[in-house]
Design an enzyme around this catalytic site. Structure first.
Site, mmCIF file in Angstrom:
data_model
loop_
_atom_site.group_PDB
_atom_site.id
_atom_site.type_symbol
_atom_site.label_atom_id
_atom_site.label_comp_id
_atom_site.label_asym_id
_atom_site.label_seq_id
_atom_site.Cartn_x
_atom_site.Cartn_y
_atom_site.Cartn_z
ATOM 1 N N LYS A 4 -40.509 73.180 68.440
ATOM 2 C CA LYS A 4 -40.128 73.826 67.180
ATOM 3 C C LYS A 4 -40.485 75.305 67.267
ATOM 4 C CE LYS A 4 -41.450 74.070 62.234
ATOM 5 N NZ LYS A 4 -42.111 73.411 61.081
ATOM 6 N N ASP A 48 -41.864 80.833 58.749
ATOM 7 C CA ASP A 48 -41.456 79.814 57.783
ATOM 8 C C ASP A 48 -41.927 80.220 56.387
ATOM 9 O OD1 ASP A 48 -40.786 77.572 56.338
ATOM 10 O OD2 ASP A 48 -42.315 76.270 57.258
ATOM 11 N N LYS A 97 -42.785 78.945 49.729
ATOM 12 C CA LYS A 97 -44.204 78.614 49.760
ATOM 13 C C LYS A 97 -44.984 79.561 48.860
ATOM 14 C CE LYS A 97 -44.432 77.001 54.592
ATOM 15 N NZ LYS A 97 -44.913 75.633 54.380
ATOM 16 N N ASP A 115 -45.603 79.107 63.178
ATOM 17 C CA ASP A 115 -44.752 77.919 63.093
ATOM 18 C C ASP A 115 -43.851 77.754 64.317
ATOM 19 O OD1 ASP A 115 -44.317 75.639 61.629
ATOM 20 O OD2 ASP A 115 -42.719 76.497 60.384
ATOM 21 N N ASP A 156 -38.201 73.697 52.721
ATOM 22 C CA ASP A 156 -39.426 73.909 53.492
ATOM 23 C C ASP A 156 -39.646 72.799 54.532
ATOM 24 O OD1 ASP A 156 -41.693 75.173 54.310
ATOM 25 O OD2 ASP A 156 -42.922 74.583 52.581
ATOM 26 N N GLU A 172 -37.996 72.241 57.099
ATOM 27 C CA GLU A 172 -36.948 72.815 57.950
ATOM 28 C C GLU A 172 -37.126 72.474 59.420
ATOM 29 O OE1 GLU A 172 -39.687 74.310 57.242
ATOM 30 O OE2 GLU A 172 -40.229 75.030 59.237
ATOM 31 N N ARG A 195 -37.874 69.786 60.987
ATOM 32 C CA ARG A 195 -37.205 68.553 61.420
ATOM 33 C C ARG A 195 -35.702 68.764 61.588
ATOM 34 N NH1 ARG A 195 -39.515 65.446 56.244
ATOM 35 N NH2 ARG A 195 -41.178 66.910 56.736
HETATM 36 N N1 BES Z 1 -44.477 74.599 58.949
HETATM 37 C C1 BES Z 1 -44.768 73.699 57.908
HETATM 38 C C2 BES Z 1 -45.926 72.754 58.227
HETATM 39 C C3 BES Z 1 -47.275 73.383 58.399
HETATM 40 C C4 BES Z 1 -48.155 73.435 57.351
HETATM 41 C C5 BES Z 1 -47.691 73.856 59.624
HETATM 42 C C6 BES Z 1 -49.406 73.983 57.510
HETATM 43 C C7 BES Z 1 -48.949 74.410 59.796
HETATM 44 C C8 BES Z 1 -49.817 74.453 58.737
HETATM 45 C C9 BES Z 1 -43.546 72.822 57.605
HETATM 46 O O1 BES Z 1 -42.315 73.400 57.836
HETATM 47 C C10 BES Z 1 -43.623 72.496 56.151
HETATM 48 O O2 BES Z 1 -43.519 73.387 55.368
HETATM 49 N N2 BES Z 1 -43.814 71.219 55.858
HETATM 50 C C11 BES Z 1 -43.915 70.776 54.516
HETATM 51 C C12 BES Z 1 -43.064 69.522 54.420
HETATM 52 C C13 BES Z 1 -42.762 69.093 53.028
HETATM 53 C C14 BES Z 1 -41.887 70.108 52.320
HETATM 54 C C15 BES Z 1 -42.090 67.746 53.095
HETATM 55 C C16 BES Z 1 -45.382 70.467 54.240
HETATM 56 O O3 BES Z 1 -46.106 70.084 55.159
HETATM 57 O O4 BES Z 1 -45.803 70.655 53.107
HETATM 58 ZN ZN ZN Z 2 -41.579 74.509 56.154
HETATM 59 ZN ZN ZN Z 3 -42.281 74.898 59.314
#
Ligand code: BES
Ligand code: ZN
Ligand code: ZN
Length: 489
Positions: free
Chosen positions: A258, A263, A270, A281, A340, A342, A344
């Site tokens: 990834k 992000d 966020k 990210d 968010d 994204e 996946r």
């Molecule tokens: N890049 C983030 C995940 C992340 C969070 C990485 C903290 C490193 C530290 C990912 O894209 C994300 O935002 N995931 C969301 C998913 C949710 C919207 C289903 C999350 O983890 O809150």
């Molecule tokens: Zn995200």
């Molecule tokens: Zn992300």
């Protein structure tokens, strides 16, 4: 840092600093005894005054004032002998080089605490990883120009040049992944990844494919297209392919990373606190680049694909919306319920491409969910796989590499959390088990062969310096991937 080996009378070792180790609650080694004798008992006096017991990180240092070949003696605690694993060896070497650095010395010798050849490799790794500093963007870095050691001598080891060469290839690749992770999003861009991929792919056995935005759209990679629509910076789809230049490859492995260079969350934006760190990210992509850079240098007899989906998740006027339905590269349709989630979507297209190569296995790496960090804490990555044998082999590789990895369940009951009324699936699971539902999403795109997913959101960033680990990007998974690749050869 010039790395060499030496065996000889310890009192004649010439260098700025000589580093010895002592295990917890054990007697001084013969090397320590001869050093102490040459110093007229000054080392013993210092260890007694400081209540030195050989606990991890305990340090005693004395100047030799010309009574030994070395200018200064540093005695470090090694902890309990039976607990000294790869991390303990690396930490010992890292502490040794940092002790020399903080005195602004230029050369040091480290007496190997064991005679095992793999341990010598770990010492070399620890020294090179422990001296890593990210100061590329500072005009006047705090510890430059002193922050470099000219020469490190491993004393009492005799492990062939190729082992030291391999250690250097591995350490510089982990440090490359650290730097990519540490670089902010305005420096580490999809275009920078392309340039790096070109550099790595100039090694023997490599072929490279890079797709820009127009080509990504033309191929129907709807996941990468959708996520990158809000960004002015162009996305890149990158596929580095390595085949050994002679003989049949022992296996064929696809690595998928990834590469979200930033992000913001997109329109499901966020909050400020959660966005600050989101330049990391792309750490999954960094791990893939790190592994491919070792492959380029050490040329294993295993075929390896390095596939990276690189883009920014931004909020521009053409950004994808919550409620949009994307047609992915595989043809599946996805209802976007949260922009968010994204990673996946980007990985799905990369996984579909990887599956079309029909490799023996696919391993993807992603800072995919905050939920995984909640579940396992910041030090462990989560491992998800539909193949027990592959999972076991990856856990073994991680253990050998000194990286913490924990298997998580692909609970079949959570699969329906992705059910959609308007499309084949949604990109958002329910309230619980966010790391698991994310893995289920990826499973829809991984094809028929063995697949494993590593959610590395926690361990890619370290809060503070700790032995060979430095604050910031850790280069997590590079060594695990290399150890896995080697186990196939
Ligand atoms: N890049 C983030 C995940 C992340 C969070 C990485 C903290 C490193 C530290 C990912 O894209 C994300 O935002 N995931 C969301 C998913 C949710 C919207 C289903 C999350 O983890 O809150
Ligand atoms: Zn995200
Ligand atoms: Zn992300």
């Amino acid at each position: 840092m010039q790395l060499s080996q030496w065996t000889g009378d310890i009192t004649t070792f010439e260098g700025d600093v000589l580093v010895l180790g002592r295990f917890e609650d054990s007697q001084a080694s013969s090397a320590e005894t001869s050093v102490d004798e040459a110093l007229g008992g000054a080392l013993t006096a210092a260890t007694q005054r400081l209540l030195f017991k050989g606990k991890p990180r305990q340090t005693v240092a004395v100047d030799t004032l010309g009574r030994l070949g070395a200018g200064r003696i540093v005695l470090l605690g090694l902890g309990k002998e039976e607990q000294l694993g790869v991390s303990g060896l690396r930490d010992f070497a890292a502490l040794a080089v940092n002790a020399a650095l903080s005195g602004r010395y230029k050369s040091l010798g480290v007496i190997a605490p064991t005679s095992n050849p793999n341990d010598a490799m770990q010492l070399a790794l620890g020294a090179e990883l422990g001296t890593y500093r990210f100061n590329d963007l500072q005009n006047e870095p705090e510890d430059a120009p002193y922050a470099s050691i000219d020469a490190l001598t491993l004393i009492g080891t005799d492990v062939g040049e190729s082992v030291l060469e391999a250690a250097n290839a591995i350490a510089s690749s982990v440090n490359l992944a650290r730097t990519l992770t540490n670089e902010p999003a305005n420096v580490c861009t999809p275009e920078r990844f392309e340039a790096l991929a070109r550099e790595i792919s100039s090694a023997p056995g490599f072929e490279l494919t890079v797709l820009d935005r127009a080509e990504i759209i033309a191929r129907g990679m709807g996941g990468i297209q959708g996520v990158s629509r809000g960004a002015t910076r162009e996305p890149r789809f990158i596929h580095m392919s390595y085949t050994p230049t002679s003989g049949e490859p022992a296996a064929e492995i696809a690595l998928v990373g990834k590469g979200l260079t930033f992000d913001s969350g997109g329109l499901s934006i966020k909050p400020a606190k959660g966005m600050e760190d989101m330049y990391i990210d792309m750490a999954g992509a960094a791990a893939v680049f790190g592994a491919m850079s070792i492959v380029a240098r050490l040329q294993p007899n295993v075929a390896v694909h390095g596939i990276v989906g690189a883009c920014e998740n931004m909020t521009g006027p053409d950004a994808y919306r919550p409620s949009d339905v994307l047609t992915m590269y595989s043809g599946k349709t996805v209802e976007v319920l949260n922009t968010d989630a994204e990673g996946r979507l980007v990985l799905a297209d990369c996984l579909h491409h990887a599956a079309s190569l029909k490799p023996d296995c696919i391993i993807d790496l992603a800072t995919l969910t905050g939920a995984c960090v909640v579940a396992l804490g910041p030090n462990y990555a989560g491992l998800f796989s539909d193949n027990d044998e592959l999972a076991e082999r990856l856990l073994t590789a991680a253990e050998g590499a000194g990286e913490s990895l924990w298997r998580m369940p692909l609970d079949p009951k959570l699969c329906e959390a992705l059910n959609s009324k308007r499309a084949d699936i949604t990109n958002l699971g329910g309230r619980y088990g966010g790391a698991i539902t994310a893995a289920h999403f990826l499973h829809h795109f991984k094809g028929e062969g063995p697949w494993a997913h590593m959610d590395i959101a926690g361990p890619v960033l370290a809060a503070k310096d700790d032995g060979y680990i430095r604050a910031g990007g850790t280069g997590y998974a590079v060594m695990t991937l290399w150890s896995f690749i080697e186990s196939n050869g």
